[in-house]
Write an enzyme that holds these catalytic residues in place. Structure first.
Site, PDB file in Angstrom:
ATOM      1  N   SER A  82       0.832  -1.202   0.000  1.00  0.00           N
ATOM      2  CA  SER A  82       0.000   0.000   0.000  1.00  0.00           C
ATOM      3  C   SER A  82       0.868   1.253   0.000  1.00  0.00           C
ATOM      4  O   SER A  82       1.986   1.246   0.554  1.00  0.00           O
ATOM      5  CB  SER A  82      -0.852  -0.019   1.274  1.00  0.00           C
ATOM      6  OG  SER A  82      -1.447   1.235   1.485  1.00  0.00           O
ATOM      7  N   TYR A 127      -1.805  -1.106  10.937  1.00  0.00           N
ATOM      8  CA  TYR A 127      -2.091  -1.616   9.591  1.00  0.00           C
ATOM      9  C   TYR A 127      -0.888  -1.348   8.680  1.00  0.00           C
ATOM     10  O   TYR A 127      -0.367  -2.249   8.017  1.00  0.00           O
ATOM     11  CB  TYR A 127      -3.353  -0.970   9.011  1.00  0.00           C
ATOM     12  CG  TYR A 127      -3.504  -1.225   7.531  1.00  0.00           C
ATOM     13  CD1 TYR A 127      -3.813  -2.499   7.054  1.00  0.00           C
ATOM     14  CD2 TYR A 127      -3.290  -0.200   6.589  1.00  0.00           C
ATOM     15  CE1 TYR A 127      -3.911  -2.753   5.683  1.00  0.00           C
ATOM     16  CE2 TYR A 127      -3.387  -0.451   5.228  1.00  0.00           C
ATOM     17  CZ  TYR A 127      -3.694  -1.716   4.784  1.00  0.00           C
ATOM     18  OH  TYR A 127      -3.783  -1.969   3.429  1.00  0.00           O
ATOM     19  N   LYS A 139       2.030  -3.918   6.791  1.00  0.00           N
ATOM     20  CA  LYS A 139       2.421  -3.950   5.368  1.00  0.00           C
ATOM     21  C   LYS A 139       3.940  -3.770   5.241  1.00  0.00           C
ATOM     22  O   LYS A 139       4.603  -4.454   4.466  1.00  0.00           O
ATOM     23  CB  LYS A 139       1.703  -2.846   4.593  1.00  0.00           C
ATOM     24  CG  LYS A 139       0.204  -3.064   4.449  1.00  0.00           C
ATOM     25  CD  LYS A 139      -0.088  -4.239   3.540  1.00  0.00           C
ATOM     26  CE  LYS A 139      -1.541  -4.628   3.527  1.00  0.00           C
ATOM     27  NZ  LYS A 139      -1.835  -5.913   2.895  1.00  0.00           N
TER      28      LYS A 139
HETATM   29  P1  NAD Z   1     -11.032  -7.049   1.328  1.00  0.00           P
HETATM   30  O1  NAD Z   1     -11.217  -7.055   2.800  1.00  0.00           O
HETATM   31  O2  NAD Z   1     -12.214  -6.780   0.468  1.00  0.00           O
HETATM   32  O3  NAD Z   1     -10.362  -8.429   0.856  1.00  0.00           O
HETATM   33  C1  NAD Z   1      -9.470  -9.153   1.664  1.00  0.00           C
HETATM   34  C2  NAD Z   1      -9.927 -10.588   1.668  1.00  0.00           C
HETATM   35  O4  NAD Z   1      -9.043 -11.343   2.486  1.00  0.00           O
HETATM   36  C3  NAD Z   1     -11.338 -10.761   2.244  1.00  0.00           C
HETATM   37  O5  NAD Z   1     -12.121 -11.528   1.340  1.00  0.00           O
HETATM   38  C4  NAD Z   1     -11.115 -11.509   3.557  1.00  0.00           C
HETATM   39  O6  NAD Z   1     -12.184 -12.370   3.874  1.00  0.00           O
HETATM   40  C5  NAD Z   1      -9.818 -12.243   3.261  1.00  0.00           C
HETATM   41  N1  NAD Z   1      -9.015 -12.560   4.457  1.00  0.00           N
HETATM   42  C6  NAD Z   1      -8.667 -11.751   5.471  1.00  0.00           C
HETATM   43  N2  NAD Z   1      -7.919 -12.406   6.372  1.00  0.00           N
HETATM   44  C7  NAD Z   1      -7.771 -13.680   5.901  1.00  0.00           C
HETATM   45  C8  NAD Z   1      -7.114 -14.831   6.377  1.00  0.00           C
HETATM   46  N3  NAD Z   1      -6.465 -14.829   7.538  1.00  0.00           N
HETATM   47  N4  NAD Z   1      -7.177 -15.962   5.643  1.00  0.00           N
HETATM   48  C9  NAD Z   1      -7.854 -15.995   4.467  1.00  0.00           C
HETATM   49  N5  NAD Z   1      -8.517 -14.940   3.975  1.00  0.00           N
HETATM   50  C10 NAD Z   1      -8.472 -13.782   4.682  1.00  0.00           C
HETATM   51  O7  NAD Z   1      -9.866  -6.016   0.991  1.00  0.00           O
HETATM   52  P2  NAD Z   1      -9.377  -5.433  -0.394  1.00  0.00           P
HETATM   53  O8  NAD Z   1      -9.758  -3.997  -0.451  1.00  0.00           O
HETATM   54  O9  NAD Z   1      -9.767  -6.342  -1.490  1.00  0.00           O
HETATM   55  O10 NAD Z   1      -7.810  -5.467  -0.155  1.00  0.00           O
HETATM   56  C11 NAD Z   1      -7.022  -6.580  -0.583  1.00  0.00           C
HETATM   57  C12 NAD Z   1      -5.613  -6.375  -0.073  1.00  0.00           C
HETATM   58  O11 NAD Z   1      -5.113  -5.139  -0.590  1.00  0.00           O
HETATM   59  C13 NAD Z   1      -5.481  -6.284   1.442  1.00  0.00           C
HETATM   60  O12 NAD Z   1      -4.312  -6.952   1.833  1.00  0.00           O
HETATM   61  C14 NAD Z   1      -5.363  -4.790   1.708  1.00  0.00           C
HETATM   62  O13 NAD Z   1      -4.651  -4.523   2.861  1.00  0.00           O
HETATM   63  C15 NAD Z   1      -4.615  -4.333   0.470  1.00  0.00           C
HETATM   64  N6  NAD Z   1      -4.848  -2.926   0.150  1.00  0.00           N
HETATM   65  C16 NAD Z   1      -6.124  -2.481  -0.002  1.00  0.00           C
HETATM   66  C17 NAD Z   1      -6.366  -1.136  -0.271  1.00  0.00           C
HETATM   67  C18 NAD Z   1      -7.770  -0.614  -0.401  1.00  0.00           C
HETATM   68  O14 NAD Z   1      -7.954   0.604  -0.304  1.00  0.00           O
HETATM   69  N7  NAD Z   1      -8.777  -1.433  -0.642  1.00  0.00           N
HETATM   70  C19 NAD Z   1      -5.276  -0.248  -0.410  1.00  0.00           C
HETATM   71  C20 NAD Z   1      -3.974  -0.751  -0.282  1.00  0.00           C
HETATM   72  C21 NAD Z   1      -3.774  -2.101   0.007  1.00  0.00           C
END
Ligand code: NAD
Ligand code: UDP
Length: 358
Positions: free
Chosen positions: A131, A155, A159
């Site tokens: 991120s 958080y 990362k």
């Molecule tokens: P999201 O919460 O929609 O998707 C994450 C998925 O991971 C979910 O389906 C959840 O059920 C699953 N999950 C969580 N912990 C788990 C575990 N221990 N075992 C198996 N599954 C697990 O989030 P997103 O927005 O799709 O983000 C995806 C990734 O990108 C994340 O790692 C997040 O930190 C990163 N990210 C997101 C953003 C954003 O703004 N959406 C920005 C930067 C980074």
């Protein structure tokens, strides 16, 4: 020489989530085979069903936790993966401050367990969801990948910790290919309106908050600060359409496949990717007020708002240098702020309660 099917299969952890579902569609369209592994902590089977309908075939889905080594072992034993895209993780900054152990356990320990299993099964291609938060308060703009990293909340620390682990791993063994994609601000939804972002409670992020105001689920937007030194005093971010972001993952895997082919051909020097951080953004900054205005134009809805105090920990401006992604992956974002608003609005107005259609 590896057989073709072995090269094309990817394990997608967290593939039922917001970015994961869009990436599954992009992977399918690009000809990749994949298996989704998700504990459904922040997602639903309905999301998986929608993706299956959109791609016209049933997704191979395993409900499981990345911290569960036994469950992962079965998955790795049953498939020949070319690599892993690792979305699984928790992502709410405020919650991470209240529950740091939960965040470190899930995001850091979970990733270690996953990497250990990859090592055991000799799967060495890894694309990690990092991120822009790892840049903290940037010293200069646009932010390039060599900028200083620092984080102020658990958080972000989780990362950054994973990035450090990947760096150390790359140093220890040059057969690892570890790409950290640093996302800027993912927004938008699939153009079909069938999948999109589905926050559990009141959204923390700007775009889902605006779209919920537009469908009258929330009364008015609070804009956190109008005294930043930006174009109109409100915060500036690099919003990127989630389908562009999804394409960035395909480009990362195309890149890894290309390196593997070059190495296997024996005609070139062995090339190790090592640890490779790459920004995924548009390179353009948009202010909070500009986004509100664009959303209002696209949806035809008024978005009432009030100015409130700055939110603790927020920075004034953040946007990416996108040269590295373009140069190495041949990828760049294509979609505009209008596209992002249109697609968010379609999803939000078709499904005001997200995947909860009961
Ligand atoms: P999201 O919460 O929609 O998707 C994450 C998925 O991971 C979910 O389906 C959840 O059920 C699953 N999950 C969580 N912990 C788990 C575990 N221990 N075992 C198996 N599954 C697990 O989030 P997103 O927005 O799709 O983000 C995806 C990734 O990108 C994340 O790692 C997040 O930190 C990163 N990210 C997101 C953003 C954003 O703004 N959406 C920005 C930067 C980074
Ligand atoms: N923001 C806002 N009101 C909200 C949510 C966010 O004014 O209800 C602002 C926030 O201060 C920041 C921008 O919108 O300037 C993007 O915030 P978001 O939480 O979406 O992303 P991040 O802060 O992680 O970049």
């Amino acid at each position: 020489m590896l057989e073709n099917f072995m090269k094309n299969k990817i394990l997608v952890t967290g593939g039922a989530g917001y970015i994961g579902t869009h990436t599954c569609i992009a992977l399918h369209e690009a000809g990749y085979d994949f298996v989704v592994y998700d504990n459904l902590f922040n997602s639903s089977r309905e999301a998986i069903n929608r993706v299956s309908t959109l791609i016209g075939q049933t997704i191979e889905f395993i409900e499981g936790d990345i911290r569960d080594a036994e469950s992962l072992k079965q998955v790795f034993a049953a498939h020949h993966f070319f690599g892993v895209i690792h979305f699984a993780g928790l992502k709410a900054v405020g919650e991470s401050v209240a529950k740091p152990l939960m965040y470190y356990n899930n995001n850091v320990s979970g990733t270690i367990t996953l990497l250990e299993m990859m090592s055991e099964y000799d799967v060495k291609n890894f694309v990690f969801s990092s991120s822009a938060t790892v840049y903290g308060n940037p010293e200069s703009l646009p932010i390039d990948e060599s900028s200083k990293r620092s984080c102020t909340n658990p958080y972000g620390q989780s990362k950054l910790a994973v990035e450090h682990i990947l760096e150390d791993l790359a140093v220890s063994d040059d057969s690892w290919n570890l790409i950290a994609l640093r996302y800027f601000n993912p927004v938008g939804a699939h153009p079909s309106g069938q999948i999109g972002e589905d926050p559990n409670d009141i959204p923390n992020n700007l775009m889902p908050y605006i779209s919920q105001v537009a469908v009258d689920k929330l009364e008015k937007l609070s804009i956190f600060g109008n005294d930043y030194s930006t174009v109109d005093g409100t915060g500036v971010r690099d919003f990127i359409h989630v389908t562009d972001l999804a394409q960035g993952h395909v480009a990362a895997f195309d890149y890894l496949e290309k390196q593997t082919r070059l190495n296997e051909s024996g005609t070139t020097q062995q090339y190790s990717v090592g640890f490779l951080p790459i920004n995924l953004g548009t390179g353009k900054g948009t202010s909070v007020l500009e986004l509100v205005s664009a959303f209002s134009d696209v949806s035809g809805q008024a978005i009432p708002y009030q100015f409130t105090d700055r939110r603790a920990g927020d920075i004034a401006s953040c946007y990416a240098s996108v040269d590295k992604a373009k140069m190495l992956l041949g990828w760049q974002a294509e979609l505009s702020i209008t596209d992002m608003c249109q697609d968010t609005w379609r999803w939000q107005s078709m499904y005001p309660n997200g995947y909860d259609v009961s």
